[in-house]
Design a protein around this motif. Sequence first.
Motif, short mmCIF file in Angstrom:
data_model
loop_
_atom_site.label_atom_id
_atom_site.label_comp_id
_atom_site.label_asym_id
_atom_site.label_seq_id
_atom_site.Cartn_x
_atom_site.Cartn_y
_atom_site.Cartn_z
N UNK A 1 29.07 36.27 38.56
CA UNK A 1 28.04 35.80 39.49
C UNK A 1 28.58 34.86 40.55
N UNK A 2 27.78 34.71 41.60
CA UNK A 2 28.26 34.06 42.82
C UNK A 2 28.46 32.57 42.70
N UNK B 1 31.19 41.31 46.93
CA UNK B 1 29.93 41.71 47.53
C UNK B 1 29.48 40.68 48.56
N UNK B 2 28.51 41.04 49.39
CA UNK B 2 28.07 40.16 50.47
C UNK B 2 27.42 38.89 49.95
N UNK B 3 26.90 38.89 48.72
CA UNK B 3 26.31 37.68 48.15
C UNK B 3 27.31 36.82 47.40
N UNK B 4 28.60 37.18 47.47
CA UNK B 4 29.63 36.40 46.81
C UNK B 4 29.97 36.84 45.42
N UNK B 5 29.26 37.82 44.87
CA UNK B 5 29.54 38.28 43.53
C UNK B 5 30.82 39.12 43.51
N UNK B 6 31.65 38.89 42.50
CA UNK B 6 32.87 39.67 42.29
C UNK B 6 32.59 40.79 41.30
N UNK B 7 33.03 42.01 41.62
CA UNK B 7 32.78 43.18 40.79
C UNK B 7 34.11 43.83 40.44
N UNK B 8 34.24 44.28 39.20
CA UNK B 8 35.46 44.97 38.79
C UNK B 8 35.18 45.98 37.71
N UNK B 9 36.21 46.69 37.30
CA UNK B 9 36.08 47.71 36.25
C UNK B 9 37.17 47.51 35.20
N UNK B 10 36.87 47.94 33.98
CA UNK B 10 37.89 47.99 32.93
C UNK B 10 38.32 49.43 32.73
N UNK B 11 39.57 49.60 32.30
CA UNK B 11 40.12 50.95 32.20
C UNK B 11 39.66 51.69 30.96
N UNK B 12 39.34 50.97 29.89
CA UNK B 12 38.96 51.65 28.66
C UNK B 12 38.15 50.73 27.75
N UNK B 13 37.87 51.22 26.55
CA UNK B 13 37.03 50.55 25.55
C UNK B 13 35.60 50.42 26.07
#
Length: 324
Positions: free
Chosen positions: A307-308, A283-295
């Motif tokens: 967080x950034x 993201x533009x503020x440096x935060x990394x975002x991801x997803x998990x496939x299950x659970x």
Amino acid sequence: GAFDRGTLFEFNVTTDALTTLTSFTGGSTGGAYPTTGVVGDGGTTLFGTTFGTSQQAATIFEFDTATGELQTLAVLPTGQRIDTSVARDPVTGNVAMVGGNIFASTVNGGVNKRGSLISIQLGTSSLVPNTIASFDTNGSAPIGDLLLMNTANGTQSLVGEASGGGVNGAGVVYEATLSGNITETANITLIGAFATRNRGGARPDGPLVIVDGFNAPTNVLANSTLYGVTATGGGGGGGSVYMISNPASQTTRAAATAAITYLTAGSFTKATGEHPSGGLLLLSNGTLVGTTANRGPFNSGSLFFLPAEAPSPQTNRLVFTTLP
């Protein structure tokens, strides 16, 4: 799609309208089952790959959004697979070209049948790609994105992940230095080697994020920081987020293993979500975002944020939220 072989589509985030741009036809040259994203040239042309099957040849294609024309640029031998997009510049996001070549990788091609790097010379009539390097002890089954980087000595290299093989048998992050010749070749070396299920992470699942500091994309490999995810490992086997600071080619098993820092040991669980996939988004503020496939709480995966501020293995600050 019209031929049950996959489509290119457009989604309007303002109107929520989904539009099919073209359908893949399959067969010997038509392409089938695109699995990765497309990469633009900054104008009206999009480049992409189709995965292929035992009956449908994998292809590299271009699509003109102005005319609606779909053109096959390269056809792989039947049975080979492509599970990466074409190489892109990590700063502009546009397709990366060197001497009129664009680049991709195969999951199971090459002289060792463990994957290869290929190039296509744009503007030629040949549909046969040029194999510029083959994987062996340096990893197998390359996946995710390919990034074109500038190196400290003025050359250019491709950086990516391979989901298997390597010195620990758990996948690698690799660099392939390009020759710069008319007939392009590349030399594959290891940037990092993943550990086993209970020692860090295994089976990287791109795409990669490479930044200068913590929040500015860069195309200079030296002095950058690389982030990614592994689908398994991480202590409990649920996956991990990793980083490599100041990426460089490693010459020993110990150095390649030590180059990777795992930020999230034990964090991906049945309760929070397991097996991160699809890489990370910056993201533009440096935060990394991801997803998990299950659970996760509803057994349908989760969304997580790192967080950034400067991450470290001692201060794991993953934040989870559930997906509907």
